[in-house]
Scaffold this motif. Structure first.
Motif, PDB file in Angstrom:
ATOM      1  N   SER A  98       3.194  13.400  13.342  1.00 43.72           N
ATOM      2  CA  SER A  98       2.219  14.231  14.063  1.00 43.72           C
ATOM      3  C   SER A  98       1.004  14.543  13.191  1.00 43.72           C
ATOM      4  N   ASN A  99       1.220  14.641  11.880  1.00 45.78           N
ATOM      5  CA  ASN A  99       0.104  14.908  10.953  1.00 45.78           C
ATOM      6  C   ASN A  99      -0.599  13.635  10.479  1.00 45.78           C
ATOM      7  N   ARG A 100      -0.076  12.476  10.891  1.00 43.46           N
ATOM      8  CA  ARG A 100      -0.606  11.180  10.450  1.00 43.46           C
ATOM      9  C   ARG A 100      -0.726  11.153   8.925  1.00 43.46           C
ATOM     10  N   ALA A 101       0.377  11.530   8.275  1.00 41.59           N
ATOM     11  CA  ALA A 101       0.399  11.620   6.813  1.00 41.59           C
ATOM     12  C   ALA A 101       0.922  10.331   6.206  1.00 41.59           C
ATOM     13  N   GLU A 131      11.548  15.960   1.759  1.00 41.19           N
ATOM     14  CA  GLU A 131      10.208  16.176   1.215  1.00 41.19           C
ATOM     15  C   GLU A 131       9.412  14.875   1.170  1.00 41.19           C
ATOM     16  N   GLN A 132      10.072  13.776   0.765  1.00 42.25           N
ATOM     17  CA  GLN A 132       9.401  12.473   0.715  1.00 42.25           C
ATOM     18  C   GLN A 132       8.926  12.049   2.101  1.00 42.25           C
ATOM     19  N   VAL A 133       9.821  12.169   3.090  1.00 42.49           N
ATOM     20  CA  VAL A 133       9.497  11.719   4.445  1.00 42.49           C
ATOM     21  C   VAL A 133       8.443  12.631   5.064  1.00 42.49           C
ATOM     22  N   ARG A 134       8.552  13.966   4.827  1.00 41.81           N
ATOM     23  CA  ARG A 134       7.592  14.901   5.424  1.00 41.81           C
ATOM     24  C   ARG A 134       6.173  14.653   4.917  1.00 41.81           C
ATOM     25  N   PRO A 149       0.836  -1.204   0.000  1.00 41.60           N
ATOM     26  CA  PRO A 149       0.000   0.000   0.000  1.00 41.60           C
ATOM     27  C   PRO A 149       0.870   1.253   0.000  1.00 41.60           C
ATOM     28  N   LEU A 150       0.460   2.239  -0.771  1.00 40.21           N
ATOM     29  CA  LEU A 150       1.158   3.526  -0.942  1.00 40.21           C
ATOM     30  C   LEU A 150       2.475   3.414  -1.709  1.00 40.21           C
ATOM     31  N   GLY A 151       2.779   2.226  -2.256  1.00 40.39           N
ATOM     32  CA  GLY A 151       4.021   2.070  -3.017  1.00 40.39           C
ATOM     33  C   GLY A 151       4.010   2.896  -4.299  1.00 40.39           C
ATOM     34  N   LYS A 152       2.935   2.797  -5.057  1.00 42.32           N
ATOM     35  CA  LYS A 152       2.834   3.571  -6.304  1.00 42.32           C
ATOM     36  C   LYS A 152       2.662   5.063  -6.020  1.00 42.32           C
ATOM     37  N   GLU A 153       1.948   5.373  -4.935  1.00 38.75           N
ATOM     38  CA  GLU A 153       1.776   6.781  -4.573  1.00 38.75           C
ATOM     39  C   GLU A 153       3.122   7.423  -4.219  1.00 38.75           C
TER      40      GLU A 153
END
Length: 464
Positions: free
Chosen positions: A443-446, A411-414, A364-368
């Motif tokens: 903290s943003n649960r992103a 940027e990727q991690v944030r 999950p989220l790999g392509k994103e």
């Protein structure tokens, strides 16, 4: 008598003639002296500047955080006031720290903002709640691994299982999915219990704060004020550098490098003429980005060095291995959220991004994650700057990637599209910035922090 009268007249005439001659001579002499004593007029000289085709040159030393801070290239024509360097990334970092201090100072100035409560009482324990969460996470991970193992061992695909009506397979799969959902529900419940315990704890603290006297914060306020002043001077030092004249960048030379900064020396030909313009056109057609600084070898006398055989002489130096900054690469393709392929001239490299680990494409989220990395690079015209730190066992270059002056890893991690790779964080020069970005994402649960996802390193281990 007549004779005496003639002699007297003759003498008188002679005397008169002599006097007149003497007078003329004296006046003439006076005229000559007067004319000699008058100053001669000084001639006015007009200096004509020699015509030359060689303009003046100007050398500037610029301090940078990474090569992307340099906004010009060799052979480029610049105008007066044009930006030569912009340390925007360092400036943004400093401004973030300054904002934190300003918020803290504002809190200290407010009444009852800091109470004499022990650190342990403000943080709370929550050991029981954390233990339940850890146990629930472990059970969820076990259920996910069991499901992944079942799918890996099964000879049937989802389509075949549906079409061939494999009843036992479908029942087992449904059972494993139900177990996984139950474990996730238990985890959500444990997290909710922890949140409720925290709210109750803060209510008790609020009552305690009302009963305690206010603490003197003048010392801490003075310290923060001093830090803010130093930040202001540092922000001035990190300001934009502009060209003081119109001219052409003749040469860019890297003259120094530390763990934190680079120093570049720019040679600018000031002014322009026909000959300079023709030279600039030739240089701009053949110019390449300046080579990044490489560690200087230890220079000793040749007599003190042992002679090297031919094989030793061919051993590659650190610069030939490609360590350090390598500006201006063209991105050819992006494989996933942490791997890409780049080109510089005829040279092609596979890059494994340092500091982070992104979800695999089948997760999950790999392509994103892959698509978000593409968008970051496309914003800079598919060009990146690399800071190569290592080579992995697959022959890929491990590097920090910069696009438009920003660290792409951060940027990727944030955005929650990757995790900090703690196992290899020693190969991450900007580890602090990446870890700070992960704290913001959590903290943003992103992204990957919006649910209970399997870490990519655990997923790869389960697929072996």
């Amino acid at each position: 008598m007549e004779i005496r009268a003639r002699i007297s007249i003759t003498l008188t005439l002679m005397l008169l003639t002599g006097c007149s001659k003497s007078t003329v001579n004296i006046s003439s002499g006076a005229t000559e002296v007067a004319s000699a004593s008058q100053p001669m007029p000084t001639p006015t000289l007009t200096r004509i500047a020699p015509k030359t085709n060689t303009p003046r040159t100007l050398k500037l030393k610029l301090t940078l955080d990474n090569p992307a801070d340099l906004k010009v290239v060799q052979g480029q024509t610049v105008v007066k006031g044009q930006i030569l360097s912009d340390r925007s990334s360092a400036r943004e970092r400093l401004m973030t720290q300054r904002q934190v201090l300003l918020l803290r100072l504002e809190q200290l100035k407010q009444p009852k903002s800091s109470k004499s409560v022990s650190q342990g009482s403000t943080e709370g324990s929550y050991s029981e709640e954390h233990a339940k969460i850890d146990q629930a996470k472990l059970e969820v991970e076990q259920a996910q691994n069991a499901l992944a193992q079942f799918l890996a061992d099964s000879p049937w695909t989802d389509y075949a299982r549906e079409q061939l009506n494999q009843r036992s397979e479908k029942e087992k799969l449904a059972e494993l999915n139900n177990i996984l959902q139950q474990k996730k529900a238990s985890l959500n419940l444990a997290v909710a219990q922890l949140q409720a315990a925290k709210e109750k704890h803060w209510e008790e603290l609020y009552k305690l704060y009302k009963e305690q006297p206010q603490k003197d914060t003048s010392v801490e306020q003075a310290q923060i004020t001093t830090q803010l002043k130093s930040f202001e001077s540092e922000l001035v030092r990190l300001g934009v550098v502009r060209s003081p004249y119109e001219g052409t960048i003749k040469k860019i030379k890297w003259v120094g490098q530390t763990d934190q900064e680079l120093v570049a020396e720019l040679t600018i030909i000031v002014g322009s003429n026909k000959e300079t313009d023709s030279v600039n056109a030739k240089n701009s057609a053949t110019s390449t980005p300046p080579a990044a600084p490489t560690p200087k070898p230890d220079i000793t006398k040749s007599a003190d060095k042992p002679k090297l055989d031919r094989r030793e002489k061919q051993t590659p130096t650190p610069s030939s291995r490609g360590q350090g900054f390598h500006p201006s690469w063209q991105v050819i393709s992006v494989h996933d959220g942490d791997t890409l392929k780049v080109r510089q001239g005829q040279r092609i490299e596979r890059i494994r991004m340092a500091c982070l680990d992104a979800p695999e494409l089948k997760q999950p989220l790999g392509k994103e994650s892959r698509d978000y990395l593409k968008s970051l690079i496309q914003q800079n015209g598919d060009r990146v700057t690399l800071k190569i730190v290592d080579t992995d066992r697959y022959g890929r270059r491990v590097a920090e990637v910069f696009a438009g002056g920003k660290l792409v890893q951060a940027e990727q991690v944030r955005s929650g599209m990757a995790y900090v790779y703690e196992r290899y964080l020693n190969n991450c020069p900007d580890a602090a910035a990446v870890k700070q970005a992960e704290a913001i994402a959590r903290s943003n649960r992103a992204g990957v922090w919006s649910g209970n996802y399997i870490k990519p390193w655990d997923y790869r281990r389960s697929q072996r």
